[in-house]
Design a protein around this motif. Structure first.
Motif, PDB file in Angstrom:
ATOM      1  N   LEU A 189       0.826  -1.207   0.000  1.00 48.07           N
ATOM      2  CA  LEU A 189       0.000   0.000   0.000  1.00 48.07           C
ATOM      3  C   LEU A 189       0.864   1.263   0.000  1.00 48.07           C
ATOM      4  N   CYS A 190       1.979   1.209   0.709  1.00 44.55           N
ATOM      5  CA  CYS A 190       2.874   2.373   0.721  1.00 44.55           C
ATOM      6  C   CYS A 190       3.383   2.671  -0.684  1.00 44.55           C
ATOM      7  N   LYS A 191       3.617   1.628  -1.460  1.00 46.00           N
ATOM      8  CA  LYS A 191       4.062   1.843  -2.847  1.00 46.00           C
ATOM      9  C   LYS A 191       2.919   2.425  -3.689  1.00 46.00           C
ATOM     10  N   LEU A 192       1.702   1.985  -3.438  1.00 44.51           N
ATOM     11  CA  LEU A 192       0.563   2.512  -4.185  1.00 44.51           C
ATOM     12  C   LEU A 192       0.263   3.966  -3.814  1.00 44.51           C
ATOM     13  N   PHE A 193       0.606   4.353  -2.579  1.00 40.94           N
ATOM     14  CA  PHE A 193       0.303   5.705  -2.104  1.00 40.94           C
ATOM     15  C   PHE A 193       1.528   6.611  -2.089  1.00 40.94           C
ATOM     16  N   GLU A 194       2.590   6.227  -2.769  1.00 38.06           N
ATOM     17  CA  GLU A 194       3.857   6.944  -2.605  1.00 38.06           C
ATOM     18  C   GLU A 194       3.800   8.398  -3.081  1.00 38.06           C
ATOM     19  N   GLY A 195       2.788   8.754  -3.836  1.00 39.46           N
ATOM     20  CA  GLY A 195       2.677  10.143  -4.267  1.00 39.46           C
ATOM     21  C   GLY A 195       2.151  11.081  -3.189  1.00 39.46           C
ATOM     22  N   HIS A 196       1.660  10.528  -2.088  1.00 37.79           N
ATOM     23  CA  HIS A 196       1.100  11.348  -1.009  1.00 37.79           C
ATOM     24  C   HIS A 196       1.514  10.721   0.321  1.00 37.79           C
ATOM     25  N   LYS A 197       2.681  11.093   0.815  1.00 37.08           N
ATOM     26  CA  LYS A 197       3.298  10.366   1.927  1.00 37.08           C
ATOM     27  C   LYS A 197       2.903  10.914   3.303  1.00 37.08           C
ATOM     28  N   LYS A 198       1.608  10.904   3.540  1.00 36.38           N
ATOM     29  CA  LYS A 198       1.121  11.237   4.878  1.00 36.38           C
ATOM     30  C   LYS A 198      -0.068  10.348   5.167  1.00 36.38           C
ATOM     31  N   ILE A 199      -0.036   9.688   6.309  1.00 38.28           N
ATOM     32  CA  ILE A 199      -1.079   8.719   6.642  1.00 38.28           C
ATOM     33  C   ILE A 199      -1.539   8.937   8.075  1.00 38.28           C
ATOM     34  N   ALA A 200      -2.808   8.667   8.337  1.00 44.62           N
ATOM     35  CA  ALA A 200      -3.355   8.788   9.687  1.00 44.62           C
ATOM     36  C   ALA A 200      -3.404   7.407  10.331  1.00 44.62           C
ATOM     37  N   MET A 201      -3.137   7.363  11.627  1.00 43.77           N
ATOM     38  CA  MET A 201      -3.288   6.114  12.358  1.00 43.77           C
ATOM     39  C   MET A 201      -3.604   6.408  13.818  1.00 43.77           C
ATOM     40  N   PHE A 218       6.762   7.871   5.313  1.00 46.34           N
ATOM     41  CA  PHE A 218       5.473   8.525   5.544  1.00 46.34           C
ATOM     42  C   PHE A 218       5.497   9.301   6.860  1.00 46.34           C
ATOM     43  N   SER A 219       4.879  10.463   6.847  1.00 49.43           N
ATOM     44  CA  SER A 219       4.650  11.185   8.098  1.00 49.43           C
ATOM     45  C   SER A 219       3.302  10.747   8.657  1.00 49.43           C
ATOM     46  N   LEU A 220       3.130  10.873   9.970  1.00 50.88           N
ATOM     47  CA  LEU A 220       1.940  10.343  10.632  1.00 50.88           C
ATOM     48  C   LEU A 220       1.056  11.451  11.190  1.00 50.88           C
ATOM     49  N   HIS A 221      -0.234  11.244  11.049  1.00 44.68           N
ATOM     50  CA  HIS A 221      -1.229  12.124  11.672  1.00 44.68           C
ATOM     51  C   HIS A 221      -2.012  11.280  12.675  1.00 44.68           C
ATOM     52  N   GLY A 222      -2.004  11.656  13.928  1.00 41.66           N
ATOM     53  CA  GLY A 222      -2.619  10.844  14.971  1.00 41.66           C
ATOM     54  C   GLY A 222      -4.136  10.994  15.046  1.00 41.66           C
ATOM     55  N   ILE A 223      -4.814   9.846  15.185  1.00 40.61           N
ATOM     56  CA  ILE A 223      -6.252   9.821  15.489  1.00 40.61           C
ATOM     57  C   ILE A 223      -6.362   9.420  16.955  1.00 40.61           C
ATOM     58  N   ASP A 231     -11.546   9.224  18.546  1.00 34.61           N
ATOM     59  CA  ASP A 231     -12.028  10.591  18.424  1.00 34.61           C
ATOM     60  C   ASP A 231     -11.821  11.022  16.968  1.00 34.61           C
ATOM     61  N   LEU A 232     -12.870  10.902  16.168  1.00 36.63           N
ATOM     62  CA  LEU A 232     -12.738  11.163  14.733  1.00 36.63           C
ATOM     63  C   LEU A 232     -12.579  12.643  14.400  1.00 36.63           C
ATOM     64  N   THR A 233     -12.791  13.514  15.388  1.00 35.21           N
ATOM     65  CA  THR A 233     -12.551  14.938  15.124  1.00 35.21           C
ATOM     66  C   THR A 233     -11.071  15.182  14.852  1.00 35.21           C
ATOM     67  N   SER A 234     -10.229  14.210  15.241  1.00 39.88           N
ATOM     68  CA  SER A 234      -8.789  14.318  14.982  1.00 39.88           C
ATOM     69  C   SER A 234      -8.496  14.337  13.488  1.00 39.88           C
ATOM     70  N   LEU A 235      -9.454  13.844  12.675  1.00 36.99           N
ATOM     71  CA  LEU A 235      -9.228  13.773  11.232  1.00 36.99           C
ATOM     72  C   LEU A 235      -9.619  15.064  10.510  1.00 36.99           C
ATOM     73  N   LYS A 236     -10.251  15.974  11.222  1.00 36.13           N
ATOM     74  CA  LYS A 236     -10.701  17.211  10.596  1.00 36.13           C
ATOM     75  C   LYS A 236      -9.507  17.996  10.067  1.00 36.13           C
ATOM     76  N   GLY A 237      -9.539  18.272   8.779  1.00 32.38           N
ATOM     77  CA  GLY A 237      -8.466  19.040   8.159  1.00 32.38           C
ATOM     78  C   GLY A 237      -7.207  18.241   7.867  1.00 32.38           C
ATOM     79  N   ALA A 238      -7.223  16.959   8.159  1.00 29.88           N
ATOM     80  CA  ALA A 238      -6.034  16.134   7.921  1.00 29.88           C
ATOM     81  C   ALA A 238      -5.907  15.823   6.432  1.00 29.88           C
ATOM     82  N   GLU A 239      -4.824  16.184   5.843  1.00 28.85           N
ATOM     83  CA  GLU A 239      -4.584  15.907   4.429  1.00 28.85           C
ATOM     84  C   GLU A 239      -3.745  14.643   4.316  1.00 28.85           C
TER      85      GLU A 239
END
Length: 482
Positions: A189-201, A218-223, A231-239
């Motif tokens: 999946l990382c290879k399929l998404f390599e054009g946008h290297k930021k993921i939430a977990m 990949f850089s990480l965005h915390g949920i 807390d799904l509000t953590s995803l608000k504005g997450a690119e």
């Protein structure tokens, strides 16, 4: 002085080991004395460094010497302390879902590890029978050929039927990719998404996934994962390109994502043009109700990538997992991985396929779930009896682990060391936090997949004994502050 005789049948490392051991036992090498460095001693004796390293390792395992940071190896004690066991720092609970537990230098009878199972859990007789049948058929010619990058079609067909029946997953066998573990699938999946290297977990979440994402740049965005769920509000504005989550049994808190939040998450994926990576790692183990339907079963927009495994219901040693890709990702997958071959052996896939087709796999899942339901209930009951209101269990009703929450202010690192001395091994939770400073200090991770009901009871009693004084002191401090 150490001498080695290269003309004798006694291995060189054993000669070094025996002479140092005898010197310590006789008092000639005193407690606290620093031994020569491995390189220094190997040059002095004219032997390879591996020879000295092997001798020192054996002495350390037996408790004669101990490694100290910055000092090398130091003598542990004289004759009266030779039987003293070397104490190891408590291992981190990482891994496979891990959470793959690190090897320890001494065995603990009451080890609340997570991930491994007793040998008796594996259906060895049925596995032998199906292996013989596969090797005896005309189709065994496949054992000499490279397989499809997605895995054997026979196994994918069985999986398609099983996932639809057990988890409500809607897919065709062409969407299924057989892998050798979660990290293999995530790496694809990382290879399929390599054009946008930021993921939430999830935060906290599975450290094995976090490590893989970071290794792929990949850089990480915390949920935020709390005691009562995500807390799904953590995803608000997450690119982000995707969100990696464990909705049916959040790791490590054990909460279940509500239907309201599942729909909200699916809506977010569509609106943000992102994907949801659903890790359904131990969905078979549900004790208080029927299994929770997969998030993929609710997805009508092809935004969920479903990942499951045979590690919890059969054996982690088989190294077999599976991933269901959305249809519109298949073209890119085939373009990038057309020259790949399946990392799982043809034989294991064929045997597993026959095992599933016979109906024995479903029977084994029910048997395992029934056995671990009893252990789950014993764990909950014994914790209530031993700790009462002094502890809270997170993750009831499912899975193969708990988080034990002790009174605020409890020094769990100290308790883990005390428990180890009492013969009980429990694990820290800090490795599950990306930002370790946010980790509460009063949580302990405890799995029970390797222990029977009797050992669970005895282990929790010993843990309560080890924790007793600390809990009493924290209760006193809390009452004084009121």
């Amino acid at each position: 002085m150490i001498y080695v005789d290269k003309n004798t049948d006694i291995p060189l490392y054993e000669q070094v080991y025996l002479q140092i051991k005898r010197g310590i036992a006789a008092g000639g090498i005193s407690k606290g004395k620093r031994l020569p460095g491995i390189r220094t001693l190997s040059k002095t004796l004219g032997v390879a460094r591996n020879t000295v390293d092997r001798a020192y390792t054996q002495l350390a395992v037996e408790g004669y010497i101990t490694p100290r940071k910055g000092c090398g190896f130091v003598v542990e004690g004289e004759t009266d302390s030779l039987l003293k066991k070397i104490e190891c720092p408590a291992p981190s609970a990482s891994g496979s879902h891990v959470c793959r537990i690190q090897k320890d230098c001494r065995k603990i009878e009451y080890d609340f590890q997570y991930g491994n199972f007793p040998n008796s859990c594996f259906p060895i007789i049925a596995w032998k029978r199906h292996t013989a049948a596969v090797l005896g058929t005309a189709t065994s010619a496949g054992i000499t050929q490279y397989g499809s990058q997605q895995g054997n079609i026979s196994l994918r067909k069985e999986l398609q039927a099983y996932l639809h029946h057990s988890r409500g997953v809607f897919c065709s066998e062409e969407q299924i990719v057989i892998g050798c573990g979660l990290q293999y699938s995530l790496d694809i999946l990382c290879k399929l998404f390599e054009g946008h290297k930021k993921i939430a977990m999830e935060e906290p979440g599975y450290s094995g996934a976090r490590e893989l994402f970071k290794n792929n740049g990949f850089s990480l965005h915390g949920i935020a994962a709390k005691k009562d769920g995500l807390d799904l509000t953590s995803l608000k504005g997450a690119e982000v390109c995707a969100a990696y989550i464990t909705p049916s049994h959040q790791f490590p808190y054990g909460s279940v994502l509500s239907i309201y939040k599942r729909k909200k998450l699916l809506k977010w994926a569509v609106e943000s043009n992102s994907y949801i990576i659903e890790d359904d790692y131990d969905s078979e183990y549900r004790y208080d109700a029927n299994p929770v339907p997969s998030l993929q079963s609710l997805d009508s927009n092809d935004r969920v990538i479903y990942i499951g495994t045979f590690s919890k219901a059969l054996s982690p040693a088989l190294r077999v997992n599976y991933m269901v890709l959305p249809k519109h990702l298949l073209e890119d997958y085939h373009r990038r991985f057309s020259s790949y071959s399946s990392p799982v052996s043809w034989l294991i896939q064929e045997v597993l396929s026959r095992y599933m087709a016979s109906g024995e796999y479903v029977q084994n899942v029910r048997k395992m779930c029934s056995a671990y339901r009893k252990r789950h209930d014993v764990f909950v009951q014994e914790c209530a009896e031993q700790f009462g209101k002094n502890a809270v269990l997170h993750g009831r009703g499912a899975g193969l682990h708990f988080l034990l929450e002790l009174p605020e202010g409890t020094d769990t690192e100290r308790l883990i060391r005390k428990a180890e001395k009492a013969g009980v091994r429990v694990y820290p939770v800090r490795p599950f936090w990306n930002r370790s400073d946010d980790c509460p200090d009063n949580l302990i991770f405890m799995g029970y997949s390797l222990l029977d009901e009797k050992k669970i009871r005895e282990g929790i009693r010993l843990l309560r004994y080890a924790c007793g004084e600390d809990i009493v002191q924290e209760n006193i401090k809390r009452r004084q502050s009121l």
